[in-house]
Enzyme design. Structure first.
Site, mmCIF file in Angstrom:
data_model
loop_
_atom_site.group_PDB
_atom_site.id
_atom_site.type_symbol
_atom_site.label_atom_id
_atom_site.label_comp_id
_atom_site.label_asym_id
_atom_site.label_seq_id
_atom_site.Cartn_x
_atom_site.Cartn_y
_atom_site.Cartn_z
ATOM 1 N N ASN A 41 0.777 -1.219 0.093
ATOM 2 C CA ASN A 41 -0.145 -0.143 0.106
ATOM 3 C C ASN A 41 1.057 1.127 -0.015
ATOM 4 O O ASN A 41 1.608 1.390 0.903
ATOM 5 C CB ASN A 41 -0.975 -0.028 1.242
ATOM 6 C CG ASN A 41 -2.018 0.733 1.278
ATOM 7 O OD1 ASN A 41 -2.556 0.935 2.375
ATOM 8 N ND2 ASN A 41 -2.545 0.940 0.059
ATOM 9 N N CYS A 100 -5.785 5.875 7.841
ATOM 10 C CA CYS A 100 -5.261 4.964 6.875
ATOM 11 C C CYS A 100 -4.267 4.125 7.667
ATOM 12 O O CYS A 100 -3.256 4.832 8.220
ATOM 13 C CB CYS A 100 -4.763 5.631 5.726
ATOM 14 S SG CYS A 100 -3.651 4.435 4.857
ATOM 15 N N ASN A 107 -2.118 1.635 7.173
ATOM 16 C CA ASN A 107 -0.923 1.382 6.630
ATOM 17 C C ASN A 107 -0.096 2.846 6.388
ATOM 18 O O ASN A 107 1.088 2.792 6.403
ATOM 19 C CB ASN A 107 -0.974 0.770 5.199
ATOM 20 C CG ASN A 107 -1.042 -0.887 5.243
ATOM 21 O OD1 ASN A 107 -0.626 -1.497 6.369
ATOM 22 N ND2 ASN A 107 -1.994 -1.238 4.196
ATOM 23 N N CYS A 139 -4.604 -3.110 2.865
ATOM 24 C CA CYS A 139 -5.390 -2.024 3.660
ATOM 25 C C CYS A 139 -5.194 -2.237 5.088
ATOM 26 O O CYS A 139 -5.742 -3.407 5.714
ATOM 27 C CB CYS A 139 -6.798 -2.115 3.142
ATOM 28 S SG CYS A 139 -7.679 -0.728 3.951
HETATM 29 N N1 LIG Z 1 -9.344 4.408 1.231
HETATM 30 C C1 LIG Z 1 -9.875 4.377 2.674
HETATM 31 C C2 LIG Z 1 -8.805 4.953 3.630
HETATM 32 C C3 LIG Z 1 -7.275 4.221 3.447
HETATM 33 C C4 LIG Z 1 -7.137 2.878 4.058
HETATM 34 C C5 LIG Z 1 -5.714 2.498 3.962
HETATM 35 N N2 LIG Z 1 -5.184 2.110 2.836
HETATM 36 C C6 LIG Z 1 -5.507 1.752 5.273
HETATM 37 O O1 LIG Z 1 -4.232 1.091 5.029
HETATM 38 O O2 LIG Z 1 -6.167 1.698 6.208
HETATM 39 C C7 LIG Z 1 -11.026 5.139 3.136
HETATM 40 O O3 LIG Z 1 -10.988 6.430 2.266
HETATM 41 O O4 LIG Z 1 -11.946 4.929 3.635
#
Ligand SMILES: N[C@@H](CCC[C@H](N)C(=O)O)C(=O)O
Length: 260
Positions: A13, A74, A76, A199
């Protein structure tokens, strides 16, 4: 104008990191952020993160998805930001920082393994064939047959844009159980609008959902994602999940500057 950036990844990620302690970055320019994240016309990343000063803690995390919009937590990205803060000399091996969902405590080992405390989870919505919970970001969790060949982008988009989650949408995690305490996960991410290789808030949601539905008895769960391996641990008391930790590698990839 030139922007100095640092590229990091946590189990695949990937994120553009910008040191915004001097407040020089155009944080409301969503078109610029989208372009920087574009894999053909920009640097390329799933998201962009600003490291800013914070009055109460070591630093503040400001997170944008690759669509250019500021979003929720987020996991990660938070782990990678801890590694970036260490590279900048803002922290040593332990930290407390501020993000959109509150305070996060974290540690980083000398070999780049970051353990990040996630927010407590009080509500786990268990439905017949899926679970929904918020681990800093909203997550739909669903067990599927043949995860390897599952059409993640197509099915993820159907759920993300479907009637369950309305305008705000949700991230969508598809899961296969490998063992009593080990699960494979593939995630469709809101704001990237595609599958990502990992994620962090997603695997945290999967670990809690698998415990809440009795798929595992363990409080220390291993998650295999397309970009590597993560671990999630927690304490559970009467359906509330606390001391939730997301642990795994966070790595610097390259740095540079880009004209905008
Ligand atoms: N795309 C998600 C937020 C990001 C999540 C991320 N990649 C992680 O590692 O938690 C959203 O907008 O909800």
């Amino acid at each position: 104008m030139e922007i100095t950036f640092y590229k990091y990844q946590g189990t695949g990620n990937d994120f553009i990191m910008i040191d915004n302690r001097q407040e020089t970055f155009a944080k409301n320019d969503s078109r610029l952020i989208e372009k920087l994240c574009d894999r053909r016309f920009g640097i390329g990343a799933d998201g962009l993160i600003l490291l800013e000063n914070d009055a109460e803690t070591d630093f503040k995390m400001v997170y944008y998805n690759s669509d250019g919009n500021q979003s929720s937590m987020c996991g990660n990205g938070g782990r990678c930001l801890v590694a970036f803060a260490k590279q900048l000399g803002v922290i040593e091996n332990t930290t407390t920082f501020t993000a959109t969902d509150g305070l996060h405590h974290a540690t980083i080992s000398d070999d780049g393994i970051v353990s990040l405390q996630m927010k407590d989870v009080d509500n786990v919505n268990i439905e017949e064939d899926y679970v929904f919970l918020d681990t800093g970001s909203p997550h739909h969790v669903q067990l599927v047959d043949d995860l390897k060949n599952y059409p993640i982008k197509e099915k993820g988009a159907e759920i993300r844009y479907g009637k369950l989650y309305g305008q705000a949408g949700s991230n969508v995690n598809f899961v296969h159980q490998n063992d009593t305490d080990t699960f494979s996960v593939r995630t469709y991410e809101r704001g990237v609008e595609d599958e990502t290789l990992s994620c962090g808030t997603g695997v945290t949601a999967v670990a809690i959902a698998m415990k809440a539905t009795g798929k595992t008895d363990s409080n220390e769960i291993k998650l295999n994602v397309e970009g590597g391996k993560l671990e999630v641990s927690f304490k559970e008391i009467s359906g509330k999940y606390m001391d939730v930790f997301l642990k795994g590698p966070a790595a610097f990839v390259f740095e540079g500057s880009i004209g905008v």
